[in-house]
Each structure stands twice: as structure tokens, then as C-alpha cells.
Design a protein around this motif. Sequence first.
Motif, PDB file in Angstrom:
ATOM      1  N   ALA A 165       0.849  -1.184   0.000  1.00  0.00           N
ATOM      2  CA  ALA A 165       0.000   0.000   0.000  1.00  0.00           C
ATOM      3  C   ALA A 165       0.883   1.231   0.000  1.00  0.00           C
ATOM      4  O   ALA A 165       2.015   1.206   0.498  1.00  0.00           O
ATOM      5  CB  ALA A 165      -0.913  -0.006   1.223  1.00  0.00           C
ATOM      6  N   SER A 166       0.386   2.314  -0.573  1.00  0.00           N
ATOM      7  CA  SER A 166       1.102   3.584  -0.543  1.00  0.00           C
ATOM      8  C   SER A 166       0.777   4.284   0.772  1.00  0.00           C
ATOM      9  O   SER A 166      -0.386   4.612   1.033  1.00  0.00           O
ATOM     10  CB  SER A 166       0.692   4.467  -1.725  1.00  0.00           C
ATOM     11  OG  SER A 166       1.134   3.917  -2.941  1.00  0.00           O
ATOM     12  N   LEU A 167       1.791   4.475   1.584  1.00  0.00           N
ATOM     13  CA  LEU A 167       1.588   5.061   2.907  1.00  0.00           C
ATOM     14  C   LEU A 167       2.659   6.100   3.212  1.00  0.00           C
ATOM     15  O   LEU A 167       3.781   6.018   2.694  1.00  0.00           O
ATOM     16  CB  LEU A 167       1.641   3.985   3.992  1.00  0.00           C
ATOM     17  CG  LEU A 167       0.531   2.930   4.023  1.00  0.00           C
ATOM     18  CD1 LEU A 167       0.866   1.872   5.071  1.00  0.00           C
ATOM     19  CD2 LEU A 167      -0.815   3.569   4.321  1.00  0.00           C
ATOM     20  N   ALA A 168       2.286   7.055   4.039  1.00  0.00           N
ATOM     21  CA  ALA A 168       3.272   7.961   4.620  1.00  0.00           C
ATOM     22  C   ALA A 168       3.750   7.317   5.916  1.00  0.00           C
ATOM     23  O   ALA A 168       2.939   6.937   6.763  1.00  0.00           O
ATOM     24  CB  ALA A 168       2.650   9.324   4.888  1.00  0.00           C
ATOM     25  N   VAL A 169       5.047   7.166   6.036  1.00  0.00           N
ATOM     26  CA  VAL A 169       5.643   6.505   7.198  1.00  0.00           C
ATOM     27  C   VAL A 169       6.488   7.524   7.954  1.00  0.00           C
ATOM     28  O   VAL A 169       7.286   8.247   7.365  1.00  0.00           O
ATOM     29  CB  VAL A 169       6.526   5.314   6.776  1.00  0.00           C
ATOM     30  CG1 VAL A 169       7.158   4.656   7.992  1.00  0.00           C
ATOM     31  CG2 VAL A 169       5.708   4.302   5.976  1.00  0.00           C
TER      32      VAL A 169
END
Length: 339
Positions: A165-169
Motif C-alpha cells: 500500500a502507498s503510505l506515509a511513514v
Amino acid sequence: MSTPDDPAGDGGVVAALEEHLLGETPWLTQEEVAERAGVPLATANELWHLLGFAHVPDDEAAFTTADVRALQLTNDLIRLGILSQERQDGLVRTWGRSFARLADWQVALLASVAGELGADPTEGLLAISDEALPRVEELQSYVWRRHLLSASARLLAEQTSGPTASLAVCFVDIVGYTSRSRTLSDRELVSWLESFESTVLGLTVDRGGRIIKNIGDELLIVADSPEAMADLALELTRRGADPEDPFPAVRAGIAYGEVVTRLGDVFGPVVNIAARLTSVARPSSVLVDLGAYEALTGREDDESDEHTGTYRFRRLRRVSVKGYSRLKVWALQESPLQR
């Protein structure tokens, strides 16, 4: 000191707790448990160890019918195909770690309450657990079901992308943790860390993010929206820099991109880069990688500084950290127009 009448040397407290919490005094050996559950002894031992429990001698009567039922339920899940060998190891190990930590905190809480009431630590713990544990268990089940619903919704939303998934980490690290912790008692340190985590949790949930785990004095946070993560990191560093705010000074690193999600944890280069950025960030600063920069500005890599209506970016010299040479990095700040 142990005696024939009290082999554990604890006044019989552990034995009383065993009967109280497990429903009966342990009377089965591990071989008898496995036989009654219809599970191979090797499988029973493996599950016991994955859950984080200590080795028990073969001839020790350390189990009850509750252990038989637990093995039967596990066997049912294996038979239904829910727990394959690969899933079994990861899931059961996660259960063990999570519940061990939760139990440590709950027992410490109950013992503290018993002490505040002036009760004998042993008898007080038994009395309080009799009143509190059924309620804690019911509340625990409710919270679990609510989180299960949220996790199911996320899974369905990400179904088309598979396990990624595309996530901000983001990693958030307390500045000066080591020196500060040396000045605090154990109780004060725990209270300080719990206050820190509670504050971060509230701000994170308000922005649609979630805390994945804490690693000592550091928190790993993810969010679907890079803007939400940027706002969170800026708010945390702002509060940490305010001398009137008891919230500790922090630094943060944000990376954005495809991550692998598994059993509530996240993995991959994006996670590693966020951790590396945090390690080199200055106190009260937020660093972002190329993926986060592009997501927040809508522009591709640019050698110049960047201003948007919400954020201000200052291009830094490329950073070389373990595993990554010459990372493109920007310092993230709130735009003056937002103040």
C-alpha cells in the motif's frame, strides 16, 4: 524461601492465582494436554513456545482443561485452513508478544491500585482481580472487535493493491531521552513515556493515522495521507519546542511510497528511509524524502527550495546513511501563511 508446604516460596500466591485465573489448579502434563486435544506433542510444544511461554518439564503438571481447549481451537483453525504453517508462526508469535506486554501492564496496574488501597499486595491483587478482570476481559473484547472492524475496512480498501500500500511513514524520536531517563525513577519514567504515547496517539488518530509500534523512545506511525502525516509531525515538533509545553522535544523523519503490510506491521525501503532520516534530523525538525516531497508539492524532484500554501521546504545536501547513499532530503516547515 521455599518449604515443603510452599515450594514456590511465595506464600501460595501463584498457586492461588493459577486456580483463580485458569479456573482450576493445574493437573495435566504437556503430553496429557496434547493427547486430550488430539494434537501431536511436538505441535503443542511449538505453539507453547511461539506464544512466549517458558519450557515446562515433561512430567510437570502445569496445565488445565483450558489449555486442552486452546489446543483444540488452534487445531480447528489449522483444519479450516485459517492457520497455515507460515501464518501460524507469525500470528501466534504476534499474539504472544502482544498479550505478554498487555498482561505486564495490567498486573502492574492492579498491584498499584491494591497498594493505594492499603491492601496486602498478594491478597489485594486477588481481590481486585476478582472484581476487575471480568470487566477488563469484556472491554478488551470490545476494543479488539472495534479494531478488527477498522482493520477489515482498510484491507477491503487496499484489496486491489495486494499486500502493499502507498503510505506515509514517520518515525518520531524523543530528543535527549537517555539523559532525561537517568534523572527519573522507574515509575516517573513509565508515567512520562505513557504521557508521551498518549498525546501522540490522540493527535495521530485525529488525523486518520495509526501508531504501528513503539521502539524504546521512538514511535512508528503511518497514515494514508502524506498531508496528514506532515501536519502531525509539524505539530509534534512545535509542541516539543515550546518551553511552556510539558511534551518532550522530538525529531521526525517522513518517507512516502509503497510499503509491505503484514500482521499489523510495515516493512520495506520506505520504512527504512523514514528511520534513517529520523536518526540524522536535528532536534525539533522534520525531514522528508523524495517521495514525501513529491506527494506534498505535486512536483517532481527540484534542486531549489519550495513553498506551497501550506508547507515550506528547504533542500538539504544529500545524506548518506546506512544502506542508502546520497538520499535526497528536504527540511519540512510550516508555511508562514499558515501561522
